[in-house]
Scaffold this active site. Sequence first.
Site, mmCIF file in Angstrom:
data_model
loop_
_atom_site.group_PDB
_atom_site.id
_atom_site.type_symbol
_atom_site.label_atom_id
_atom_site.label_comp_id
_atom_site.label_asym_id
_atom_site.label_seq_id
_atom_site.Cartn_x
_atom_site.Cartn_y
_atom_site.Cartn_z
ATOM 1 N N ASN A 7 0.878 -1.173 0.000
ATOM 2 C CA ASN A 7 0.000 0.000 0.000
ATOM 3 C C ASN A 7 0.914 1.221 0.000
ATOM 4 O O ASN A 7 1.497 1.578 1.016
ATOM 5 C CB ASN A 7 -0.891 -0.027 1.246
ATOM 6 N N LYS A 14 3.376 0.790 3.061
ATOM 7 C CA LYS A 14 3.009 -0.230 4.058
ATOM 8 C C LYS A 14 3.036 -1.577 3.369
ATOM 9 O O LYS A 14 2.656 -1.671 2.198
ATOM 10 C CB LYS A 14 1.580 0.015 4.563
ATOM 11 N N ARG A 91 -2.604 -2.127 -3.431
ATOM 12 C CA ARG A 91 -3.791 -1.297 -3.271
ATOM 13 C C ARG A 91 -3.652 -0.127 -4.241
ATOM 14 O O ARG A 91 -2.657 0.601 -4.210
ATOM 15 C CB ARG A 91 -3.871 -0.774 -1.843
ATOM 16 N N HIS A 180 -12.856 3.098 -0.016
ATOM 17 C CA HIS A 180 -12.906 2.052 1.031
ATOM 18 C C HIS A 180 -13.626 0.797 0.534
ATOM 19 O O HIS A 180 -14.128 -0.001 1.331
ATOM 20 C CB HIS A 180 -13.665 2.526 2.294
ATOM 21 N N GLY A 212 -10.446 8.355 7.972
ATOM 22 C CA GLY A 212 -11.395 8.582 6.880
ATOM 23 C C GLY A 212 -12.587 7.675 7.119
ATOM 24 O O GLY A 212 -12.417 6.556 7.598
ATOM 25 N N ARG A 241 -11.451 15.883 7.279
ATOM 26 C CA ARG A 241 -12.239 16.272 6.099
ATOM 27 C C ARG A 241 -13.627 16.716 6.525
ATOM 28 O O ARG A 241 -14.210 16.140 7.451
ATOM 29 C CB ARG A 241 -12.377 15.107 5.118
ATOM 30 N N GLU A 384 -8.187 -5.198 4.903
ATOM 31 C CA GLU A 384 -8.054 -4.913 3.472
ATOM 32 C C GLU A 384 -6.893 -5.691 2.857
ATOM 33 O O GLU A 384 -6.963 -6.127 1.715
ATOM 34 C CB GLU A 384 -7.875 -3.403 3.263
HETATM 35 P P1 AMP Z 1 -8.127 4.075 11.053
HETATM 36 O O1 AMP Z 1 -8.139 5.183 10.039
HETATM 37 O O2 AMP Z 1 -9.071 2.968 10.719
HETATM 38 O O3 AMP Z 1 -6.757 3.599 11.399
HETATM 39 O O4 AMP Z 1 -8.723 4.702 12.410
HETATM 40 C C1 AMP Z 1 -8.075 5.749 13.086
HETATM 41 C C2 AMP Z 1 -9.030 6.329 14.111
HETATM 42 O O5 AMP Z 1 -9.426 5.274 15.010
HETATM 43 C C3 AMP Z 1 -8.419 7.439 14.966
HETATM 44 O O6 AMP Z 1 -9.282 8.538 15.029
HETATM 45 C C4 AMP Z 1 -8.305 6.787 16.325
HETATM 46 O O7 AMP Z 1 -8.513 7.701 17.333
HETATM 47 C C5 AMP Z 1 -9.447 5.797 16.322
HETATM 48 N N1 AMP Z 1 -9.197 4.781 17.333
HETATM 49 C C6 AMP Z 1 -8.237 3.846 17.350
HETATM 50 N N2 AMP Z 1 -8.285 3.139 18.505
HETATM 51 C C7 AMP Z 1 -9.292 3.661 19.230
HETATM 52 C C8 AMP Z 1 -9.847 3.386 20.516
HETATM 53 N N3 AMP Z 1 -9.371 2.421 21.287
HETATM 54 N N4 AMP Z 1 -10.906 4.154 20.930
HETATM 55 C C9 AMP Z 1 -11.380 5.121 20.145
HETATM 56 N N5 AMP Z 1 -10.910 5.424 18.930
HETATM 57 C C10 AMP Z 1 -9.877 4.716 18.479
#
Ligand code: AMP
Length: 398
Positions: A7, A14, A91, A180, A212, A241, A384
Amino acid sequence: MKILVINCGSSSLKYQLLDMDNEALLAKGLCERIGIDGHLKHQPQNGKPVFDEDVPMPTHTEAIAAVLDKLTSAEYGVVADMSEIGAVGHRVVHGGEKFAASVVIDDAVMAAIEECVPLAPLHNPANITGINACKQVFGSVPQVAVFDTAFHQTMPGKAFMYAIPYEYYTDLKVRRYGFHGTSHRYVSGQAAKLMEKPIEELKLISCHMGNGSSICAIDGGKCVDTSMGFTPIAGLPMGTRCGDIDVSIPDYLCQNTGKDVTTITNELNKKSGVLGVSGVSSDFRDLTKAAEEGNQRAALARDMFAYSVAKTVGAYAAAMNGVDGIIFTAGVGENDAEMRADICQYLTYLGAELCPGCNAKRGGDRFISKQDSKVKLMVIPTNEELVIARDTKALVEK
Ligand code: AMP
């Protein structure tokens, strides 16, 4: 067969190496600051030590070479040599209207991905760079492109068209694409398994809530609508955003601030969302903490997010004339039980009854609705990379 999943971002990369005989993760890692100086964090999953050091990476080619070096090294490696890696899955963010499924990459596919650059000027060039770098390092090892947009290509015209002069669609390809897609496809498939029903018989709403965020209406396994649009800025308010706003706002802001449209668009992408409203953070953990400490704007940002998710779920239940299951996934969806509870408060009219005890528990694919809830509520951790590896394996073996 072992498959490397890549990715690629403009300055990051990644990766995961998966053994697709048993879908086991062998190693994962991240290259950062490519083109600046370079840093590699490589995490083998076989008990060997983590490598976390600066490595010079003038381009993505050196980054891929460094990854391959670690994957095959005696100290940090998980395979004996490169010949064990049967294929590489990438990706790719935008496939436009050309790709409704994953494809083996050849010259014609590369040209088509190039053609989509104007639709994703930040993402597709990075993806192309990653593919070219892999070609240099891996030679004739087959490579597959898995598109974020592909799953949404089943949307009907009434969902993907914007009500603007038609020639903007025909001449400039302005329409809803959605993103997504790999995540929505994966979690909807897992949800059908959890519900023990054929996906063809289910109406599902998938809420991918991370930095996102997007929501997808999936009828019989096919996407019929989604909240992101021509670009990923549309739909829900996100980390940074703005989500859906009145389209007159950018012009009004330009006229009243003296800023140009590029600056305003940048602000709408990078300084808006829950960060813009709260003034605290784009990270939902920080928002929760600030809200608990009495920060009203952080609380407002959380409320706006929950409200927006609930409104969109309602819209998609209407679009499908019903809903059997609602899925929460990604960083916030998987981890933030309070946010899920806040959203579900709006959904009881649908017959979706949250089980607070189940919602508080952590784990893998699981129900969080009461046993007799008419609409099932589920948490399904997204994966993913696994979808990319599965598609790659299927195409290469064909
Ligand atoms: P992602 O883009 O899927 O990696 O999600 C990132 C978002 O998930 C960030 O805003 C993080 O604050 C939130 N997040 C990750 N772990 C937690 C948690 N234990 N409680 C609340 N939000 C979380």
